[in-house]
Design a protein around this motif. Sequence first.
Motif, mmCIF file in Angstrom:
data_model
loop_
_atom_site.group_PDB
_atom_site.id
_atom_site.type_symbol
_atom_site.label_atom_id
_atom_site.label_comp_id
_atom_site.label_asym_id
_atom_site.label_seq_id
_atom_site.Cartn_x
_atom_site.Cartn_y
_atom_site.Cartn_z
ATOM 1 N N THR A 141 1.196 -1.080 0.292
ATOM 2 C CA THR A 141 -0.017 0.259 -0.124
ATOM 3 C C THR A 141 1.017 1.424 -0.197
ATOM 4 O O THR A 141 2.396 0.833 0.426
ATOM 5 N N CYS A 188 -7.809 -9.407 -0.139
ATOM 6 C CA CYS A 188 -7.859 -8.260 -0.060
ATOM 7 C C CYS A 188 -7.037 -7.583 -1.702
ATOM 8 O O CYS A 188 -6.120 -7.831 -2.130
ATOM 9 N N THR A 195 -7.778 3.210 0.853
ATOM 10 C CA THR A 195 -8.908 2.211 0.333
ATOM 11 C C THR A 195 -8.518 0.979 -0.108
ATOM 12 O O THR A 195 -7.399 0.767 -0.913
ATOM 13 N N VAL A 196 -8.773 -0.255 0.529
ATOM 14 C CA VAL A 196 -8.748 -1.410 0.142
ATOM 15 C C VAL A 196 -10.185 -2.430 0.082
ATOM 16 O O VAL A 196 -10.779 -1.662 0.442
ATOM 17 N N VAL A 198 -11.471 -5.234 0.576
ATOM 18 C CA VAL A 198 -11.185 -7.212 1.377
ATOM 19 C C VAL A 198 -12.325 -8.101 2.016
ATOM 20 O O VAL A 198 -14.167 -7.429 1.671
ATOM 21 N N GLU A 200 -14.456 -10.021 4.304
ATOM 22 C CA GLU A 200 -15.382 -9.381 5.375
ATOM 23 C C GLU A 200 -14.709 -10.267 6.518
ATOM 24 O O GLU A 200 -13.734 -9.092 7.647
ATOM 25 N N SER A 203 -11.186 -8.275 7.560
ATOM 26 C CA SER A 203 -11.814 -6.202 7.389
ATOM 27 C C SER A 203 -11.485 -5.824 9.035
ATOM 28 O O SER A 203 -11.367 -4.645 9.332
ATOM 29 N N PHE A 208 -5.338 -3.160 8.593
ATOM 30 C CA PHE A 208 -6.038 -2.196 8.065
ATOM 31 C C PHE A 208 -6.614 -0.912 8.875
ATOM 32 O O PHE A 208 -7.981 -0.442 7.999
ATOM 33 N N PHE A 211 -7.337 2.052 6.984
ATOM 34 C CA PHE A 211 -7.579 2.419 5.331
ATOM 35 C C PHE A 211 -9.146 2.432 5.568
ATOM 36 O O PHE A 211 -9.701 1.703 6.743
ATOM 37 N N ARG A 212 -9.059 3.424 4.427
ATOM 38 C CA ARG A 212 -11.129 3.185 4.484
ATOM 39 C C ARG A 212 -11.307 1.776 3.663
ATOM 40 O O ARG A 212 -10.528 1.173 2.678
ATOM 41 N N ARG A 213 -12.446 0.557 4.007
ATOM 42 C CA ARG A 213 -12.171 -0.884 3.734
ATOM 43 C C ARG A 213 -14.139 -0.622 2.937
ATOM 44 O O ARG A 213 -14.812 -0.324 3.601
ATOM 45 N N VAL A 215 -15.901 -3.221 1.793
ATOM 46 C CA VAL A 215 -16.194 -5.170 2.198
ATOM 47 C C VAL A 215 -16.547 -5.644 1.418
ATOM 48 O O VAL A 215 -17.352 -5.626 0.768
#
Length: 279
Positions: A141, A188, A195-196, A198, A200, A203, A208, A211-213, A215
């Motif tokens: 990342t 992921c 942002t990733v 990913v 559930e 997550s 993580f 990061f904005r996740r 799902v």
Amino acid sequence: MTSENGVRSGDAPDRRAGLSYRFTHAIVRVPGDSVLQGLRGTDRGPPSLEIFRSEHRAYIAALEEAGLRVEPLPQLEAYPDSVFVEDAALCLPEGAVVLRPGAATRLGEASVMEPVLTSYFDDVRRIDDNANIDGGDILVTDSLVLVGLSQRTNRAGFESLRRQLSAWGYEVRCIDVPPAVLHLKSDCAVLDETTVLVSESLSGHESFARFRRLVVPRGEEAAANAIRVNGRVLLSDGFPRTAELLSTAGYDLRTIATTQASKLDGGLSCMSLRFARPD
Ligand code: CIR
């Protein structure tokens, strides 16, 4: 001094901006006939060579459309899984690392990749002899390199990579990959600097948290093996709810068939080494 995003001041931070998805080049390898003997966790029948190669050509075209110059390496019959080039090496702006894939039938792929890497990079390093690490377990990342401890990657592999990358100023952390999952990046992907995408199950992991996740919807877990390439996100076909999630979030999406790679537990990330070179 190291800033929050792991870039040391005075280290030409521009070289690293968008390092996780801004690329100029990709290395791929044409699937050999021996891909029929490729490793798989569950036998869903042998892949079709013809369809595999046609999907691989479409994959190359998608990388080219996303702006990459693609070098297709020739078939390598001695290594059935050699189409999955990502597991043999890690490419970063500072240089490349020749990895040590954890499956006995795949270890030799790395030394075959080494001369290819030296044609692009002045600084090519190696993982310690006692260690194993697959590229599929390395999520790069913009702020952190995350290494999955998995069926293929052991703690010695993580420690060895961490030593190499620390010298280049990276923060490197490890995370346990669920036993049923082959690689960290089966679950992921990077979507942008912060942002990733990913599964559930991963997550909630603290690695993580920064990061904005987004799902992956239940039942579409395999969609997590997507790739961001410059302005575009490439996603495997057949995951409509994930496609909707990404489109709604504003990503420019392109879907690609990976029906044959998936029979061998492969997906989009593992079929290329993507990197940026100044020229
Ligand atoms: C293997 O088991 O090694 C191959 N059949 C699939 C490798 C997929 N690689 C990846 O996701 N990075």
